[in-house]
Design an enzyme around this catalytic site. Structure first.
Site, short mmCIF file in Angstrom:
data_model
loop_
_atom_site.label_atom_id
_atom_site.label_comp_id
_atom_site.label_asym_id
_atom_site.label_seq_id
_atom_site.Cartn_x
_atom_site.Cartn_y
_atom_site.Cartn_z
N ARG A 112 4.53 -21.50 9.09
CA ARG A 112 2.96 -20.85 10.11
C ARG A 112 3.05 -19.67 10.84
NH1 ARG A 112 6.00 -25.34 10.75
NH2 ARG A 112 4.48 -27.96 10.65
N ARG A 123 -1.02 -20.35 4.25
CA ARG A 123 -0.46 -22.03 4.39
C ARG A 123 -1.23 -22.67 3.54
NH1 ARG A 123 3.71 -24.58 7.59
NH2 ARG A 123 3.31 -26.74 7.89
N TYR A 130 -2.98 -31.70 0.85
CA TYR A 130 -3.42 -31.02 -0.52
C TYR A 130 -3.58 -31.48 -2.12
CZ TYR A 130 -1.73 -28.02 3.53
OH TYR A 130 -1.19 -27.79 4.53
N HIS A 144 6.39 -30.32 7.20
CA HIS A 144 5.75 -31.24 7.62
C HIS A 144 7.00 -32.60 8.23
CE1 HIS A 144 2.09 -30.26 5.51
NE2 HIS A 144 2.23 -29.08 7.27
N HIS A 173 -3.21 -19.85 8.36
CA HIS A 173 -3.48 -21.36 8.23
C HIS A 173 -3.72 -21.34 6.70
CE1 HIS A 173 -0.81 -24.38 10.24
NE2 HIS A 173 -1.40 -25.21 9.71
N LYS A 190 8.30 -26.66 14.29
CA LYS A 190 7.69 -27.19 15.53
C LYS A 190 9.01 -28.17 15.56
CE LYS A 190 3.55 -28.21 14.90
NZ LYS A 190 2.48 -28.44 14.26
#
Length: 300
Positions: free
Chosen positions: A149, A249, A281, A272, A246, A173
């Site tokens: 990110r 990414r 994806y 994730h 993004h 995150k």
């Protein structure tokens, strides 16, 4: 307690207790600020289910995207659940608040040839030794190589990179740390930036900081610079003006899966929390496969 006061206390809770990222906390603040503007800044216990439904209806009439509505509903549920746990309200009014369904939109993905041409052009631009060109090339190579990110990239310190092993230690995150690999092109671009570009820009700062990537004044780069760089370089490749980091990414994840990578491995690389997030994806890869089939198969 008034709604605005409770919202401010909740934001502090998110920062200090749940330790969410600054971007996530800003999103919660924005959503609850919008709620206060809609229902008024009265006592928290006066907000009921109808008030919340009217708030979302107003946002719908205003033309807010479904994803925005879903995020705001989620923010309200999280806020009122916290308020109930803190005994600020006797009943949680958001328990029956329905989240608007999101429309499925596939992420923007560059082709492999498009990415190769973009990065080759950046490598040639950096060959002249300009420190900004060296930095920009290293940023694009690393974003595409790792799928990290933009906040993770901007937060990288020199000690987070292991050039011998070709890995980067990333703080994602929820302050979750992971180690992601990168290949030879990114390694070479980072090495060129570290030896020929970074010393030039770091000399412009009063004190040398630990950041990997520096701005023109020698300080740590911010997300806006990276957004501008990606929009300028990747935008023409994917045919979109508002493309951001993004998209690199998304492209990295899709190309990994196209190349046969395991879905769980891609989940670990991207950081994730849920495998379901990574599965978007597979839809992108399936669409690309179907498009190739339609172009190439005589019975398509």
């Amino acid at each position: 307690m008034d709604l605005s006061v409770a919202a401010a206390a909740f934001a502090t809770h998110l920062e200090t207790v749940r330790r969410l990222s600054p971007a996530t906390v800003r999103a919660y603040r924005s959503d609850l600020r919008d709620l206060v503007g809609s229902v008024g800044d009265g006592p928290l216990r006066d907000v009921d289910l109808e008030s919340l439904r009217d708030w979302l209806w107003t946002a719908t009439q205003r033309g807010d995207a479904r994803s925005t509505l879903a995020r705001r509903a989620a923010a309200a549920r999280s806020f009122f659940a916290w308020a109930k746990d803190e005994e600020l309200i006797p009943v949680d009014p958001s328990l029956r608040l329905v989240t608007p369904k999101r429309g499925r939109t596939l992420p923007t993905v560059a082709s492999r040839d498009g990415m190769r041409a973009l990065l080759d052009a950046q490598r040639m631009a950096a060959a002249g030794g300009d420190p900004v060109a060296l930095r920009d090339h290293a940023i694009l190579e690393l974003l595409y190589a790792t799928g990290m990110r933009v906040s993770e990239l901007c937060g990288l310190d020199v000690d987070d990179l292991d050039q011998d092993r070709g890995t980067a230690r990333v703080l994602g995150k929820g302050s979750k740390e992971r180690v992601v690999p990168y290949g030879r092109p990114a390694h070479d671009a980072i090495a060129a930036w570290a030896t020929r570009g970074r010393p030039v820009l770091s000399a412009r700062a009063s004190t040398a900081g630990p950041a990997v990537f520096l701005g023109s004044r020698g300080g740590r780069i911010g997300p806006r610079l990276v957004y501008t760089l990606v929009a300028r370089t990747l935008g023409p490749v994917v045919g979109a003006e508002n493309v951001g980091p993004h998209a690199l990414r998304h492209s990295a994840a899709t190309h990994l899966l196209d190349g046969g990578a395991d879905l769980r491995a891609v989940q670990e690389i991207l950081g994730h929390a849920s495998l379901g997030t990574t599965q978007i994806y597979t839809h992108v890869s399936s669409e690309r496969l179907a498009a190739t089939y339609r172009l190439a198969h005589p019975r398509a």
